[in-house]
Design a protein around this motif. Structure first.
Motif, PDB file in Angstrom:
ATOM      1  N   VAL A 190     -62.441  -2.672   1.581  1.00 33.05           N
ATOM      2  CA  VAL A 190     -61.101  -2.986   1.084  1.00 33.05           C
ATOM      3  C   VAL A 190     -60.053  -2.156   1.822  1.00 33.05           C
ATOM      4  CG1 VAL A 190     -59.626  -3.052  -0.957  1.00 33.05           C
ATOM      5  CG2 VAL A 190     -62.068  -3.568  -1.167  1.00 33.05           C
ATOM      6  N   ARG A 191     -60.347  -0.873   2.026  1.00 30.46           N
ATOM      7  CA  ARG A 191     -59.393  -0.004   2.715  1.00 30.46           C
ATOM      8  C   ARG A 191     -59.143  -0.473   4.143  1.00 30.46           C
ATOM      9  NH1 ARG A 191     -59.774   6.309   2.307  1.00 30.46           N
ATOM     10  NH2 ARG A 191     -57.566   5.972   2.781  1.00 30.46           N
ATOM     11  N   SER A 192     -60.171  -0.986   4.785  1.00 33.82           N
ATOM     12  CA  SER A 192     -60.013  -1.397   6.179  1.00 33.82           C
ATOM     13  C   SER A 192     -58.996  -2.524   6.305  1.00 33.82           C
ATOM     14  CB  SER A 192     -61.364  -1.834   6.760  1.00 33.82           C
ATOM     15  OG  SER A 192     -61.854  -2.994   6.102  1.00 33.82           O
ATOM     16  N   LEU A 193     -59.058  -3.520   5.416  1.00 34.63           N
ATOM     17  CA  LEU A 193     -58.098  -4.629   5.466  1.00 34.63           C
ATOM     18  C   LEU A 193     -56.697  -4.154   5.083  1.00 34.63           C
ATOM     19  CD1 LEU A 193     -58.631  -7.620   6.201  1.00 34.63           C
ATOM     20  CD2 LEU A 193     -60.724  -6.407   5.610  1.00 34.63           C
ATOM     21  N   ILE A 194     -56.611  -3.309   4.066  1.00 34.81           N
ATOM     22  CA  ILE A 194     -55.297  -2.822   3.626  1.00 34.81           C
ATOM     23  C   ILE A 194     -54.608  -2.058   4.746  1.00 34.81           C
ATOM     24  CG2 ILE A 194     -54.134  -1.207   2.067  1.00 34.81           C
ATOM     25  CD1 ILE A 194     -56.202  -1.938  -0.049  1.00 34.81           C
ATOM     26  N   VAL A 195     -55.325  -1.135   5.356  1.00 32.11           N
ATOM     27  CA  VAL A 195     -54.733  -0.308   6.411  1.00 32.11           C
ATOM     28  C   VAL A 195     -54.357  -1.150   7.623  1.00 32.11           C
ATOM     29  CG1 VAL A 195     -55.207   1.567   8.044  1.00 32.11           C
ATOM     30  CG2 VAL A 195     -55.862   1.809   5.654  1.00 32.11           C
ATOM     31  N   ALA A 196     -55.203  -2.110   7.983  1.00 32.39           N
ATOM     32  CA  ALA A 196     -54.887  -2.976   9.119  1.00 32.39           C
ATOM     33  C   ALA A 196     -53.611  -3.773   8.859  1.00 32.39           C
ATOM     34  CB  ALA A 196     -56.054  -3.930   9.397  1.00 32.39           C
ATOM     35  N   ILE A 197     -53.476  -4.332   7.665  1.00 37.77           N
ATOM     36  CA  ILE A 197     -52.302  -5.143   7.346  1.00 37.77           C
ATOM     37  C   ILE A 197     -51.043  -4.292   7.273  1.00 37.77           C
ATOM     38  CG2 ILE A 197     -51.242  -6.527   5.514  1.00 37.77           C
ATOM     39  CD1 ILE A 197     -54.039  -7.673   4.972  1.00 37.77           C
ATOM     40  N   VAL A 198     -51.130  -3.129   6.627  1.00 34.99           N
ATOM     41  CA  VAL A 198     -49.953  -2.256   6.516  1.00 34.99           C
ATOM     42  C   VAL A 198     -49.501  -1.790   7.902  1.00 34.99           C
ATOM     43  CG1 VAL A 198     -49.144  -0.015   5.682  1.00 34.99           C
ATOM     44  CG2 VAL A 198     -50.456  -1.512   4.175  1.00 34.99           C
ATOM     45  N   THR A 199     -50.441  -1.438   8.762  1.00 34.07           N
ATOM     46  CA  THR A 199     -50.078  -1.001  10.103  1.00 34.07           C
ATOM     47  C   THR A 199     -49.469  -2.142  10.911  1.00 34.07           C
ATOM     48  OG1 THR A 199     -51.979   0.509   9.996  1.00 34.07           O
ATOM     49  CG2 THR A 199     -50.910   0.263  12.128  1.00 34.07           C
ATOM     50  N   GLU A 200     -49.965  -3.359  10.708  1.00 39.58           N
ATOM     51  CA  GLU A 200     -49.358  -4.521  11.369  1.00 39.58           C
ATOM     52  C   GLU A 200     -47.918  -4.726  10.908  1.00 39.58           C
ATOM     53  OE1 GLU A 200     -53.405  -7.262  11.982  1.00 39.58           O
ATOM     54  OE2 GLU A 200     -52.043  -7.614  10.303  1.00 39.58           O
ATOM     55  N   MET A 201     -47.646  -4.455   9.650  1.00 41.68           N
ATOM     56  CA  MET A 201     -46.289  -4.601   9.140  1.00 41.68           C
ATOM     57  C   MET A 201     -45.340  -3.580   9.756  1.00 41.68           C
ATOM     58  SD  MET A 201     -47.145  -5.327   5.099  1.00 41.68           S
ATOM     59  CE  MET A 201     -45.426  -5.451   4.643  1.00 41.68           C
ATOM     60  N   LEU A 202     -45.860  -2.431  10.160  1.00 42.93           N
ATOM     61  CA  LEU A 202     -45.029  -1.399  10.770  1.00 42.93           C
ATOM     62  C   LEU A 202     -44.774  -1.667  12.254  1.00 42.93           C
ATOM     63  CD1 LEU A 202     -46.594   1.774   9.116  1.00 42.93           C
ATOM     64  CD2 LEU A 202     -44.472   0.615   8.500  1.00 42.93           C
ATOM     65  N   GLY A 203     -45.634  -2.444  12.889  1.00 45.18           N
ATOM     66  CA  GLY A 203     -45.445  -2.765  14.298  1.00 45.18           C
ATOM     67  C   GLY A 203     -46.657  -3.460  14.875  1.00 45.18           C
ATOM     68  N   ALA A 204     -46.477  -4.711  15.283  1.00 43.37           N
ATOM     69  CA  ALA A 204     -47.606  -5.474  15.826  1.00 43.37           C
ATOM     70  C   ALA A 204     -47.079  -6.703  16.551  1.00 43.37           C
ATOM     71  CB  ALA A 204     -48.562  -5.888  14.704  1.00 43.37           C
ATOM     72  N   GLY A 260     -50.433  -8.994   8.590  1.00 36.92           N
ATOM     73  CA  GLY A 260     -49.341  -8.087   8.258  1.00 36.92           C
ATOM     74  C   GLY A 260     -48.064  -8.437   8.996  1.00 36.92           C
ATOM     75  N   TRP A 261     -48.203  -8.840  10.239  1.00 32.69           N
ATOM     76  CA  TRP A 261     -47.039  -9.259  11.025  1.00 32.69           C
ATOM     77  C   TRP A 261     -46.408 -10.515  10.428  1.00 32.69           C
ATOM     78  CZ3 TRP A 261     -46.068 -13.660  14.063  1.00 32.69           C
ATOM     79  CH2 TRP A 261     -44.955 -13.563  14.915  1.00 32.69           C
ATOM     80  N   ILE A 262     -47.252 -11.473   9.975  1.00 38.08           N
ATOM     81  CA  ILE A 262     -46.737 -12.688   9.345  1.00 38.08           C
ATOM     82  C   ILE A 262     -46.001 -12.342   8.046  1.00 38.08           C
ATOM     83  CG2 ILE A 262     -47.446 -14.767   8.096  1.00 38.08           C
ATOM     84  CD1 ILE A 262     -49.415 -15.347  10.232  1.00 38.08           C
ATOM     85  N   ILE A 263     -46.570 -11.442   7.259  1.00 33.67           N
ATOM     86  CA  ILE A 263     -45.915 -11.041   6.011  1.00 33.67           C
ATOM     87  C   ILE A 263     -44.546 -10.428   6.297  1.00 33.67           C
ATOM     88  CG2 ILE A 263     -46.039  -9.416   4.076  1.00 33.67           C
ATOM     89  CD1 ILE A 263     -49.094  -9.832   4.104  1.00 33.67           C
ATOM     90  N   ALA A 277     -48.848 -16.973   0.907  1.00 32.20           N
ATOM     91  CA  ALA A 277     -49.926 -17.656   1.635  1.00 32.20           C
ATOM     92  C   ALA A 277     -50.711 -16.662   2.482  1.00 32.20           C
ATOM     93  CB  ALA A 277     -49.337 -18.761   2.510  1.00 32.20           C
ATOM     94  N   ALA A 278     -50.000 -15.766   3.166  1.00 32.11           N
ATOM     95  CA  ALA A 278     -50.670 -14.740   3.972  1.00 32.11           C
ATOM     96  C   ALA A 278     -51.452 -13.778   3.092  1.00 32.11           C
ATOM     97  CB  ALA A 278     -49.643 -13.981   4.816  1.00 32.11           C
ATOM     98  N   ILE A 279     -50.892 -13.441   1.921  1.00 31.36           N
ATOM     99  CA  ILE A 279     -51.598 -12.560   0.988  1.00 31.36           C
ATOM    100  C   ILE A 279     -52.878 -13.222   0.491  1.00 31.36           C
ATOM    101  CG2 ILE A 279     -51.474 -11.503  -1.307  1.00 31.36           C
ATOM    102  CD1 ILE A 279     -48.504 -10.994  -0.764  1.00 31.36           C
TER     103      ILE A 279
END
Length: 246
Positions: free
Chosen positions: A183-197, A202-205, A219-221
């Motif tokens: 669970v942590r792996s997906l959360i961290v990947a998405i949050v980091t994508e939201m900060l820059g990707a 995460g980028w779509i969100i 939909a992305a969630i």
């Protein structure tokens, strides 16, 4: 999980979704508050190619970082068990680093590794590595001291005790850490994508929020949740197959 539990889980999920749909439609809630389930599913179907490509990017980042982090966490825990003098100095440092929220490292990691997939893999590896490290170290330490002394009395060395006693005893705790880390792996990947990707869920969100397209955000969630459940289920299935004596 037996068939009865699976059926109960499916029925519960259907009831929750039905209640969600009824509330969203009946109260005429705006999309930014709570869109109807049917709207979210329609958005997933409409943008399925974009969401699928984003899910592949996020899944690759999460899985690669997960494997690297898990191996590193188990490896460092093993090193501290086999080389006891290192433990007194290294453990406080590792715990101090772990006390900082993983997301706080994101700006530095993005600066060092760029906005591509490398920075996301590093962030996931950090989050997973510390989780698995703590679980593995606790598992290695849980053996009965009398069992260790007994094996030493028969001439077993440090590595023999680790391989025949500490590792089997630690496997259930390591497996628990691996499950939590999915669970942590997906959360961290998405949050980091939201900060820059350049891509990913995460980028779509982030882009959907800036465009005020909240149905696309949901939909992305939804896709991220399904990806997380699949990952968790896969690790759980492997655990039940490999640690069959539990």
């Amino acid at each position: 999980m037996n068939a009865t539990a699976a059926v109960r889980g499916a029925v519960g999920a259907v009831l929750i979704l039905a209640l969600w749909e009824t509330l969203a439609r009946g109260l005429a809630l705006p999309a930014y508050t709570l869109p109807a389930v049917s709207q979210i599913l329609a958005a997933v179907a409409e943008h399925r190619s974009v969401l699928q490509a984003a899910a592949l990017v996020t899944g690759f980042e999460a899985l690669t970082g997960y494997v690297i982090g898990a191996l590193a966490g188990i490896g460092v825990a093993t090193l501290l068990i086999l080389a006891r003098p290192l433990r007194a100095g290294a453990l406080p440092l590792l715990l101090a680093i772990n006390s900082v929220p993983v997301v706080a490292w994101s700006p530095l990691v993005l600066l060092w590794f760029g906005m591509g997939v490398a920075s996301k893999i590093v962030m996931v590896a950090l989050a997973v590595g510390f989780t698995v490290f703590l679980s593995a170290l606790a598992g290695f330490d849980r053996v009965d001291r009398r069992s260790v002394d007994l094996m030493r009395s028969f001439g077993a060395g440090r590595f023999g005790i680790f391989w025949r006693l500490r590792l089997p005893a630690a496997l259930p705790l390591i497996a628990a850490g691996l499950r939590v880390a999915t669970v942590r792996s997906l959360i961290v990947a998405i949050v980091t994508e939201m900060l820059g990707a350049y891509g990913g869920l995460g980028w779509i969100i982030y882009q959907s929020v800036t465009l005020i397209d909240f149905v696309q955000v949901w939909a992305a969630i939804l896709v991220a949740s399904m990806l997380s459940l699949a990952f968790f289920g896969l690790v759980g299935a492997l655990e039940r197959r490999l640690i069959f004596w539990r």
